[in-house]
Motif scaffolding. Sequence first.
Motif, mmCIF file in Angstrom:
data_model
loop_
_atom_site.group_PDB
_atom_site.id
_atom_site.type_symbol
_atom_site.label_atom_id
_atom_site.label_comp_id
_atom_site.label_asym_id
_atom_site.label_seq_id
_atom_site.Cartn_x
_atom_site.Cartn_y
_atom_site.Cartn_z
ATOM 1 N N LEU A 144 3.920 6.237 8.941
ATOM 2 C CA LEU A 144 4.192 5.204 7.949
ATOM 3 C C LEU A 144 4.123 3.851 8.628
ATOM 4 O O LEU A 144 4.933 3.528 9.495
ATOM 5 C CB LEU A 144 5.586 5.410 7.336
ATOM 6 N N THR B 287 3.957 11.965 -6.517
ATOM 7 C CA THR B 287 3.091 12.268 -5.375
ATOM 8 C C THR B 287 1.716 12.733 -5.805
ATOM 9 O O THR B 287 0.817 12.860 -4.967
ATOM 10 C CB THR B 287 3.729 13.344 -4.471
ATOM 11 N N ARG C 188 -4.357 12.089 0.200
ATOM 12 C CA ARG C 188 -2.930 12.348 0.297
ATOM 13 C C ARG C 188 -2.727 13.679 0.982
ATOM 14 O O ARG C 188 -3.588 14.544 0.971
ATOM 15 C CB ARG C 188 -2.263 12.348 -1.077
ATOM 16 N N GLY D 274 0.587 11.998 4.848
ATOM 17 C CA GLY D 274 0.332 10.769 4.117
ATOM 18 C C GLY D 274 -1.104 10.316 4.212
ATOM 19 O O GLY D 274 -1.417 9.145 4.144
ATOM 20 N N ARG E 40 -1.768 7.759 -5.058
ATOM 21 C CA ARG E 40 -2.521 8.221 -3.900
ATOM 22 C C ARG E 40 -2.309 7.277 -2.727
ATOM 23 O O ARG E 40 -2.087 6.082 -2.917
ATOM 24 C CB ARG E 40 -4.016 8.290 -4.221
ATOM 25 N N THR E 41 -2.371 7.841 -1.536
ATOM 26 C CA THR E 41 -2.302 6.998 -0.345
ATOM 27 C C THR E 41 -3.407 5.942 -0.392
ATOM 28 O O THR E 41 -4.565 6.267 -0.639
ATOM 29 C CB THR E 41 -2.450 7.855 0.920
ATOM 30 N N ARG F 71 -3.217 10.529 6.694
ATOM 31 C CA ARG F 71 -3.570 9.906 7.982
ATOM 32 C C ARG F 71 -4.963 10.312 8.424
ATOM 33 O O ARG F 71 -5.304 11.490 8.359
ATOM 34 C CB ARG F 71 -2.536 10.305 9.044
ATOM 35 N N ARG G 11 1.913 5.130 0.658
ATOM 36 C CA ARG G 11 1.707 6.208 1.615
ATOM 37 C C ARG G 11 2.422 7.442 1.052
ATOM 38 O O ARG G 11 3.647 7.487 0.998
ATOM 39 C CB ARG G 11 2.274 5.836 2.976
ATOM 40 N N VAL G 12 1.648 8.409 0.571
ATOM 41 C CA VAL G 12 2.208 9.632 0.004
ATOM 42 C C VAL G 12 2.507 10.604 1.140
ATOM 43 O O VAL G 12 1.616 10.975 1.902
ATOM 44 C CB VAL G 12 1.244 10.268 -1.012
ATOM 45 N N LYS H 250 0.842 -1.188 0.000
ATOM 46 C CA LYS H 250 0.000 0.000 0.000
ATOM 47 C C LYS H 250 0.886 1.249 0.000
ATOM 48 O O LYS H 250 1.877 1.325 0.733
ATOM 49 C CB LYS H 250 -0.909 0.027 1.237
ATOM 50 N N GLU I 124 4.669 -0.299 4.337
ATOM 51 C CA GLU I 124 4.047 0.578 3.340
ATOM 52 C C GLU I 124 5.103 1.143 2.389
ATOM 53 O O GLU I 124 6.275 1.291 2.737
ATOM 54 C CB GLU I 124 3.293 1.719 4.017
#
Length: 903
Positions: free
Chosen positions: A811, A866, A897, A901, A870-871, A903, A801-802, A799, A815
């Motif tokens: 992170l 980026t 994103r 990242g 996409r995340t 979140r 994570r941007v 997966k 990832e």
Amino acid sequence: MDEHADRHPSRPGDTVISLARVDAGMVPEVGGKAANLGVLLAAGLPVPRGFCITTTAYREVAAAAGVDPSGPPEQARSRLAAVSLPEGDVEAILAAYADLGEDTPVAVRSSATAEDLPEASFAGQLDTYLNVVGPDGLLDAVRRCWASLWTDRAVAYRADHGIDQRSVGIAVVVQEMVDAGVAGVMFTANPLTGRRKETVIDAAPGLGETLVSGAVNPDHFRVDAATGEILQRSLGDKLSESRPAPGGGTRLLHRQDGAGQACLTDEQIRSLARVGTRVEELYGDPQDLEWAIEPGGGITVVQSRPITTLFPLPEPQNHDGGTRAYLCASLLQGLTRPLTPMGLASFTLMSDSYRPTATGGGPAPYSSAQAGMRMFVDVTSLLRTRGGRRGLLRAMKVADARSVDVLAYLAADPRFALTRAPRLASLKSGLRASPPFGLVGDVLRAMANPAAALERVREADREMDRMLVLPEPVTGARRLDFVERVLTKEITPAVMRVLPPAAAGYAWLGLARLLLGRLVQAGELQAVLRGLPHNVTTEMDLELWRTATSIREDPDSVRALTEEEPQLLASRYVEGTLPAVCQGALRGFLAKYGHRAVAEIDLGVPRWGEDPAHIINVLANYLKLADPELAPDRLFQRAAEKADAKVAELAARTARARGGLYGRIVAHGLRRARETAGMREYPKFRLITAFAVLRGQLRQVGEELADAGRITAPGDVFFLDLAEARVALRGADLRGPVAERRQGYHREMRRRRIPRLLLSDGTDVEAAMAAQAQAGPSADGQPGTLTGAPASAGTVTGKARVILDPAGAHLEPGEILVAPSTDPGWTPLFMTAGALVMEMGGPISHGAVVAREYGIPAVVGVPDATVRIRTGDTVTVDGAAGTVVVDRSQASDGGSRGPGGGR
């Protein structure tokens, strides 16, 4: 003369002012749009007559309606939309409206005090109402314009630009409606490529609202503003147009023949471009205009605002005209964010004092420049000689692979054609573009005896440590003298003395590659460089892992790190109130590495020892790693073992194919490469060590200036340069300039696109390449296979994570880290990443080196990674092939994103 201008002169507290009485200094009363229209009118440009309902009227009505700027936006909207205007305001508005003629159709436009300014255009954020007819319609449109100040999009835009919601007011512009035969928008600089003096026009039949709203595909033209040459014509389908409706409002009409011919003649295109040039000259900056052409052919300007997205031009240099080319040195250091003024000043001092001088009276091979608070290098002279061009391309192949294509594209530009330099001059230019020739002897000695070379590095370290001592007590002026002396005379030679071991390691690697020839496959030599000794960045990350391991054994420390915010924990660390185990472990780490930071090449950035919040956040992430086999120290050990095995395999392969002597030479070369190639990070490590000392000296100067009231806080000294700090020590109050620079710095922090190669006419060369090829990512970010430069072999699916900024980033173990670029401050995240994808970099860029050390696959130099990833996307990273395959069908969180990242 506007009759209304005489009858309604502007006075403080007026609720209605004629546009003819408005000037540029009245933004607080009339907003950005009205102020700009007033400037245009005063300059004699064709602007429809009208008046402005000031912010005074809005503030009085908003207060009476109980509008709370900190409350829910929908509540503010509903109250303003239904509010009753004071009788005096109604009379003033309707009197001004009557002066335009009975029931004259008008356009009613919002004009906020934070709108149409150089730092934020607010384009499309507030509402406009066209073809408003009659007093009741006008008053209703005014209310709705006021309410549009509190739409969700406008509130979010202000928040994103750091604008205090309570500080914003709104005025309303009322102008005679133009019954446009054709309307559109015009940029006096190309907004895609950044090129100045290239006018871009979009046009469509009817009113401009269909074009601005995106409801029609317009005709598109590019014009050379200097010559009037029409560079491009692209005809849109123009299948609909907006027209005034009887009784007020607009109606949408559908067309059948819109694509047949252009809606503007060549002469109209050139006339519009001339108007645009006049407006740009009036303001001194490129402009975004809305215009209309009446059925009789007259051009009318209905709005002008600065183009806020253009990357700033480099500061003017003392050159003999001609277009210059600037390579972004900030990006080459893995830095997308701006540098503080003191950070910029320090690099200018270092580069100007060390820059190779010209020979034979010719130009210097390169010089430093600044634009957008970032460092650039003028490489024009290098591009114009065969040797210089070769040397520059050779350097970029290993430092930033994407720059190679961009430089090659520019090489075809006749403005950068090769000059007929003598062969010897071309050779000298190529050598000046390469690493310092004087180091060759030291590199050869390091190749012959790595142990002795490492001992010389240790001696150079001791010399640098002595150099960085300034005996106390000392005055602020002496501190500045010390900082300037170190930057201009001492730091660069000291760093150069620790370069040879790493260069020797890569020289041995190159020799082994030459001997191996076709016997080595893609990615195999990268495997040799895994788990290298003497890499200070790896050692730092492993030390941080050991710190986390010791903390893991203490329940109180674990509870604090996993339950409290990093910034609060950082404050507790400074106060000494963290759990004892955590406090001690963190203190031990920072004693060794507290001089480091994210974006650490900027002297103005706080070090981890000053603010450990980032490190605390990383420690909290490390505590989540439960599988002992994924522990970074074990991964590093396995990487070293695999590298040794690969050395033996390649040597044996060579011996079988070419004989034992060749096999022994390859084995020797690869072992020597492993002995010293890890020193690649060391010169920068020592530079940052020195920077931390210099920052400490400057911080003490800042404390002196803050105590004297010349700046507001000690950290403000980093928004001055050394000369300005001296002026402040002599008594100058620099609080105003510091505040302006902080505002500019925060504005530049929001900028995402930084040109790799920037021309002096503003052209972003990479963007111009994409525009010419009509290539690049699609507007909706469709997935697919992305390509970059191979950096660390291996294939991993996970997966994405941007992460745009590592501060506070999260992170999960395994990832895929997708980042614009990295510096040592990012590398703690590498230790739990499954793979790395970067927009910047080449095979020996910082991120590539550290990824190989940890044995994680990496692909660097991936355009717009980026944005295109996409995340939550599932991505497959092939570090040997240099590909990233994106699968969005199983995205886990809706494709968010952001700096953390998503979140």
